[in-house]
Enzyme design. Sequence first.
Site, PDB file in Angstrom:
ATOM      1  N   SER A   1      67.527  52.012  40.404  1.00 55.13           N
ATOM      2  CA  SER A   1      66.952  52.890  41.616  1.00 55.13           C
ATOM      3  C   SER A   1      66.274  52.077  42.733  1.00 55.13           C
ATOM      4  O   SER A   1      66.503  50.828  42.853  1.00 55.13           O
ATOM      5  CB  SER A   1      65.135  52.607  41.180  1.00 55.13           C
ATOM      6  OG  SER A   1      64.911  51.926  40.409  1.00 55.13           O
TER       7      SER A   1
ATOM      8  N   CYS B   1      73.959  59.649  41.199  1.00 52.59           N
ATOM      9  CA  CYS B   1      73.496  59.388  42.531  1.00 52.59           C
ATOM     10  C   CYS B   1      74.786  59.241  43.608  1.00 52.59           C
ATOM     11  O   CYS B   1      74.349  59.144  45.157  1.00 52.59           O
ATOM     12  CB  CYS B   1      73.937  57.310  42.470  1.00 52.59           C
ATOM     13  SG  CYS B   1      75.736  56.747  42.314  1.00 52.59           S
TER      14      CYS B   1
HETATM   15  P1  NAD Z   1      65.571  52.065  37.062  1.00 55.46           P
HETATM   16  O1  NAD Z   1      65.858  50.970  38.261  1.00 55.46           O
HETATM   17  O2  NAD Z   1      64.312  52.806  36.460  1.00 55.46           O
HETATM   18  O3  NAD Z   1      66.321  50.968  35.748  1.00 55.46           O
HETATM   19  C1  NAD Z   1      67.741  50.556  35.988  1.00 55.46           C
HETATM   20  C2  NAD Z   1      67.531  49.326  35.268  1.00 55.46           C
HETATM   21  O4  NAD Z   1      66.614  48.341  35.528  1.00 55.46           O
HETATM   22  C3  NAD Z   1      67.292  49.224  34.049  1.00 55.46           C
HETATM   23  O5  NAD Z   1      68.116  48.559  33.072  1.00 55.46           O
HETATM   24  C4  NAD Z   1      65.346  49.018  33.449  1.00 55.46           C
HETATM   25  O6  NAD Z   1      65.628  48.600  32.092  1.00 55.46           O
HETATM   26  C5  NAD Z   1      65.580  48.309  34.275  1.00 55.46           C
HETATM   27  N1  NAD Z   1      64.565  48.532  34.913  1.00 55.46           N
HETATM   28  C6  NAD Z   1      62.918  49.322  35.522  1.00 55.46           C
HETATM   29  N2  NAD Z   1      62.129  48.988  36.113  1.00 55.46           N
HETATM   30  C7  NAD Z   1      62.080  47.803  36.148  1.00 55.46           C
HETATM   31  C8  NAD Z   1      60.908  46.674  36.461  1.00 55.46           C
HETATM   32  N3  NAD Z   1      59.604  46.931  37.599  1.00 55.46           N
HETATM   33  N4  NAD Z   1      61.365  45.349  36.294  1.00 55.46           N
HETATM   34  C9  NAD Z   1      62.553  45.110  36.311  1.00 55.46           C
HETATM   35  N5  NAD Z   1      63.611  45.917  36.123  1.00 55.46           N
HETATM   36  C10 NAD Z   1      63.657  47.385  35.636  1.00 55.46           C
HETATM   37  O7  NAD Z   1      66.762  53.306  37.342  1.00 55.46           O
HETATM   38  P2  NAD Z   1      66.738  54.000  35.885  1.00 55.46           P
HETATM   39  O8  NAD Z   1      65.931  55.711  36.261  1.00 55.46           O
HETATM   40  O9  NAD Z   1      67.727  53.452  34.884  1.00 55.46           O
HETATM   41  O10 NAD Z   1      68.825  54.921  36.810  1.00 55.46           O
HETATM   42  C11 NAD Z   1      68.146  55.483  37.344  1.00 55.46           C
HETATM   43  C12 NAD Z   1      68.435  55.508  39.449  1.00 55.46           C
HETATM   44  O11 NAD Z   1      70.008  54.501  39.891  1.00 55.46           O
HETATM   45  C13 NAD Z   1      68.124  56.432  40.700  1.00 55.46           C
HETATM   46  O12 NAD Z   1      67.157  56.145  41.390  1.00 55.46           O
HETATM   47  C14 NAD Z   1      69.798  56.844  40.451  1.00 55.46           C
HETATM   48  O13 NAD Z   1      70.164  57.021  42.770  1.00 55.46           O
HETATM   49  C15 NAD Z   1      70.281  55.348  40.879  1.00 55.46           C
HETATM   50  N6  NAD Z   1      71.718  54.855  40.627  1.00 55.46           N
HETATM   51  C16 NAD Z   1      72.544  54.626  41.644  1.00 55.46           C
HETATM   52  C17 NAD Z   1      73.518  54.329  41.611  1.00 55.46           C
HETATM   53  C18 NAD Z   1      74.707  53.473  42.803  1.00 55.46           C
HETATM   54  O14 NAD Z   1      76.342  53.452  42.603  1.00 55.46           O
HETATM   55  N7  NAD Z   1      73.951  53.498  43.268  1.00 55.46           N
HETATM   56  C19 NAD Z   1      74.384  54.847  39.974  1.00 55.46           C
HETATM   57  C20 NAD Z   1      73.877  55.171  39.782  1.00 55.46           C
HETATM   58  C21 NAD Z   1      72.483  55.236  39.792  1.00 55.46           C
END
Ligand code: NAD
Length: 488
Positions: free
Chosen positions: A230, A285
Site C-alpha cells: 500500500s 493494483c
Molecule cells: P500492505 O502495505 O498492508 O503490506 C505490504 C507489506 O508491508 C507486507 O509484507 C506487510 O507485512 C508489511 N507491512 C504492513 N504494515 C506495515 C507497517 N506499518 N510497517 C512496516 N511494514 C508493514 O499491503 P497489502 O495489503 O499486503 O497489499 C495490498 C496493497 O498493495 C494495495 O494497496 C495494492 O494496490 C498494493 N500493490 C501494489 C502493487 C504495485 O505494483 N504498485 C502491486 C501489488 C499490490
Amino acid sequence: METITKQPQVKNYIDGQFDRNGQNSMDIISPLDGTVISTLPLSTGQDVDKAVKAAKKAFPAWSSMTFKERVQIFFRYRSLLEKNMDELTNLVRIENGKTYGEAKAEVEKSMELCEFAVSIPQIIVNEVQEVSKGVECRIERKPLGVVASITPFNFPNMVPHWTVPNALVLGNTMVMKPSELVPLSTVRMAELLKEAGLPDGVFNIINGGKEVVESICDHPDIEAVSFVGSTKVAKIVYKRATSNLKRCVALGGAKNHLLVFPDANPEMTASNVVASMVGCAGQRCMAASVMVGVDKVQHIIDKMVIEAKNIVPGENLGSVISAEAKKRIEAYISEAEADGATILVDGRNTAVKGKEGGYYVGPTIIDHVTTDMSVAREEIFGPVISIVRAKDLDEAIEIENGSNYGNAAAVFTQSGGLAKQVMERASAGMIGVNIGVPVPREPFSFGGWNESKFGVGDITGRSSIEFWTQNKKTTVKWNPEARTNWMS
Ligand code: NAD
C-alpha cells in the site's frame, strides 16, 4: 470444487534450512471459507540478522559464479514451476482466494519473469573501449550484496518473482519478507529453488509483519530494499530505507481510471471494464476503479450491468482476503449510497453456499459518483467500480489527473486521435488502449507514477537490472610502451 487442506506450519528459511526456532503465533486463514490452514512465526530483528548473516556468507561464492552458471539454476527452476503448476496454483488459491484460472495465470506470469531473468546474460554485455593507444576502459555491472524484498498479499506467487530471479541472477543474495497473510507460496518457492540447485544462503525467508520490515530497513548489511504494497507503507519503507542510505524502490497502491468514449465498441468495452474491476476480486493494483464515462455512454453501462450480474461469486469470482477487507469494501459502498450515488449492481451481503465462512463481495457498479466522494478518491481494493460522468475529453483527463495515484489508466474508443490524447495526457505509468488491465508483458517493465511508486526506475525489466547492480569502471594498461592515459 477444490479441497482446502491444512498446510505444514510455516517456518523461516535460513541458510537452506527451515528454522524451527520462530514462535508460531499467527494463524493463516483461507479466505475461501475462513478456516485456519496453517500458522506463521512473527519473527524479530534477531531472526532478520540471522538471515542477513547467512546471505552475507553466501555472497562471495554466489557472486563470483559466471552468469551462465547462475542462469542454469533458473532454467531448471522455471521447469519446476511448470511441472508443479497444479500444486502451486492450488496453493495461491487457498491462501489468497483467487479462482483457479486467476491463480494459474499468476504462476504462468512467474514463468515469464524467469524467462526474462535467464535472458539477462544476453542483455548485459559489458562495454570495453581503447580510450588512448594501449589504454582500455571497461564498465561492468556488479551485484550489490545482500538485498531484501518485501511483498503484499495480492499476488503470493507472481510478485516475489518480480524481484527474486533478476536479483539473484545478477549475483545478489536475498532476504525475503512475504505478506504474513499469504506466506505459503514463498515457502514453496524456496523448496523449488533448492531443488533447482540454488546454493544455501542465497535465498532466505523471514516471516512476520512490521517488526521484520523495520529491521530490514535498519540492517546495516542490507544494501537495497524493494517493496510492493500500500502507499501508506510504501512511504514508511522508502523513507526508512533511504534514510539508512539504502537503495529503495517502493511500489504503492492505485486508483486506476478507465476513460470510456461513446464510440467505443460496446461489447468489448463492457466486458473489458467488468473483467478489470472483478478480476482477482478487484485486488489488483491494475484493477479498474473509476470509469470516466465521457458524454453519452449509457448503452455501454447497460451492458456492463448485464455482464456484472452474470458473475457468480465462488465460481468465477474469488473471495477478498479477509473479514476486515469485506467490511471495508462494503462500508465504501454504503458511504457512496448515503452520499447520493446510485448502486446499479450491489455486491454487499454476498455469501457462497457451502463456504459461509468465506469473505465474498459481489461485483458492484456505482453510478453518478462525484469526484469528492471517497469511492472516487480512495483505493477500495475490491470488485467495485465508480462511474463518474464527464462532458468531454478535457474534463475526463482533469478527473484522471486529479488522482494522487498513477499506476494505470486506460482509454476505450475507436478513434486513434482520442486514444493518442489520453496516451499523452494521462498521469499514470501504464496506459491501456482498449485494454482494461494494461500490465506490460516481459521484457517491458512494471511500475507506476505519483504515489503509486517511490524511487527511481521500475521493478522489473531493464530497470531492475539497474536497480540490482552497480557499475565498476576499470582502466587498464598492459603494454609498457603505451602512452599513459591523459588523465593519469
Ligand atoms: P500492505 O502495505 O498492508 O503490506 C505490504 C507489506 O508491508 C507486507 O509484507 C506487510 O507485512 C508489511 N507491512 C504492513 N504494515 C506495515 C507497517 N506499518 N510497517 C512496516 N511494514 C508493514 O499491503 P497489502 O495489503 O499486503 O497489499 C495490498 C496493497 O498493495 C494495495 O494497496 C495494492 O494496490 C498494493 N500493490 C501494489 C502493487 C504495485 O505494483 N504498485 C502491486 C501489488 C499490490
